[in-house]
Design an enzyme around this catalytic site. Structure first.
Site: not given
Ligand code: NAD
Length: 312
Positions: A33, A52-53, A77, A142, A146, A202, A266, A268
């Site tokens: 989205n 949007d999912i 995230i 969060y 998950k 933090f 922070r 959490g």
């Molecule tokens: P990011 O925010 O860059 O990517 C998330 C994407 O999801 C974004 O493009 C956003 O536009 C999209 N999004 C958010 N809400 C939405 C919705 N309602 N409908 C459709 N799209 C939506 O984050 P990231 O760091 O690339 O993380 C990707 C995944 O990996 C997530 O599920 C996150 O929880 C998981 N994760 C990330 C990390 C990390 O260290 N970055 C660690 C563990 C897990």
């Protein structure tokens, strides 16, 4: 070649995964989205649908695209955001994920890969590094969301003729991570240092994280296309680095060594977390290939290149 639907493919990790799948010759469709406002990250060769999912329209998208595999990365995230707004986090990360799973089941998707967390699931660990058997004790909404989605994934895989793979990531870092959010300490520090601005730490900075390079995470998602049926895998390095150490290393790499400003820890956030990924090594043949030093160099270089081309 199968069609892979990547949710969150306009985000940091999802766009790396999408690009890697494309390089292997897969048809890639992205559903996002654009909450992360990174349309620029969507690979040109991918089909993109802005959705949007949580939306009922997701079902129509599945009917149109007919994906064989879903790779689910879309999510809210930020751990602190989930503490401030638990219901909004729940809506995206649980309801949205269940909506993706329901559409996948209705449209006979064969495989579902889910990006979960290893960093926010085990709470303050009882031992280090944490394997997948460690008790689940999230300290944030969060992490709760998950884990709840992991259970939905398991349920759908068992009851609806789908195989699943759950990947529990450590702290993922690398090129294109958003430096303006609340998550992604490597990106935030790198950007601040390149802008010659002090960074905020933090707590006392001695909290330890397991930093895994995004290219290695993308590779785990490639292996998960064929291996690890119905398994749950930690994806991390097993090594812990403190936030103070990260700050010092990035200061060296950016030639900007100004003391950080310290603020209250922070809610959490855990104090120390490292992940044991030997199960992923055994079942997927996955190992982190990029050293911390090398990964930081690649990240700093890419942020510096983007700044000099005017995108940063
Ligand atoms: P990011 O925010 O860059 O990517 C998330 C994407 O999801 C974004 O493009 C956003 O536009 C999209 N999004 C958010 N809400 C939405 C919705 N309602 N409908 C459709 N799209 C939506 O984050 P990231 O760091 O690339 O993380 C990707 C995944 O990996 C997530 O599920 C996150 O929880 C998981 N994760 C990330 C990390 C990390 O260290 N970055 C660690 C563990 C897990």
């Amino acid at each position: 070649m199968p069609t892979v639907l990547v949710t969150g493919g306009a985000g940091f990790i999802g766009s790396h995964v999408a690009r890697t799948y494309l390089s292997h010759g897969h048809r890639v469709v992205i559903a996002d989205n654009l909450a992360g406002q990174r349309k620029d990250l969507i690979p040109k060769e991918a089909e993109f649908h802005q959705v949007d999912i949580r939306d009922a329209a997701l079902n129509d998208l599945f009917a149109e695209v007919r994906p064989d595999i879903v790779n689910h990365h879309a999510a809210q995230i930020s751990v602190p955001y989930s503490v401030r707004e638990p219901l909004k986090d729940l809506s995206i990360n649980v309801y949205g994920s269940a909506n993706v799973l329901e559409a996948a089941a209705r449209h006979h998707v064969k495989r579902f890969i889910f990006a979960s967390t290893g960093g926010a699931l085990y709470g303050e660990p009882q031992y280090h590094p944490c394997d997948e058997q460690h008790p689940i004790m999230p300290l944030s909404p969060y992490g709760v969301a998950k884990f709840c989605t992991e259970q939905y994934v398991r349920y759908y895989a068992q009851m609806r003729d789908m195989t699943s793979v759950v990947l529990r990531y450590a702290n993922v870092y690398g090129p294109n991570q958003d430096p303006h959010g609340e998550a992604g300490v490597v990106a935030i520090f790198t950007q601040r240092m390149l802008e010659k601005e002090p960074s905020v730490i933090f707590g006392d900075g001695e909290q330890q994280r397991d930093f895994v390079y995004v290219g290695d995470v993308a590779q785990a998602n490639v292996l998960a296309l064929d291996l690890g049926d119905n398994g749950t895998y930690n994806i991390g390095t097993g090594a812990g680095h403190s936030v103070n150490e990260l700050h010092r290393l990035l200061g060296q790499a950016t030639a900007y060594q100004v003391p950080a400003e310290y603020e209250q820890a922070r809610p959490g956030d855990v104090l120390r977390i490292t992940l044991d990924s030997s199960k992923a090594a055994r079942d997927l043949g996955w190992r982190p290939e990029t050293s911390f030093q090398k990964g930081l160099e690649l990240t700093v270089q890419s942020f510096a290149d983007q700044r000099s081309s005017g995108d940063g």
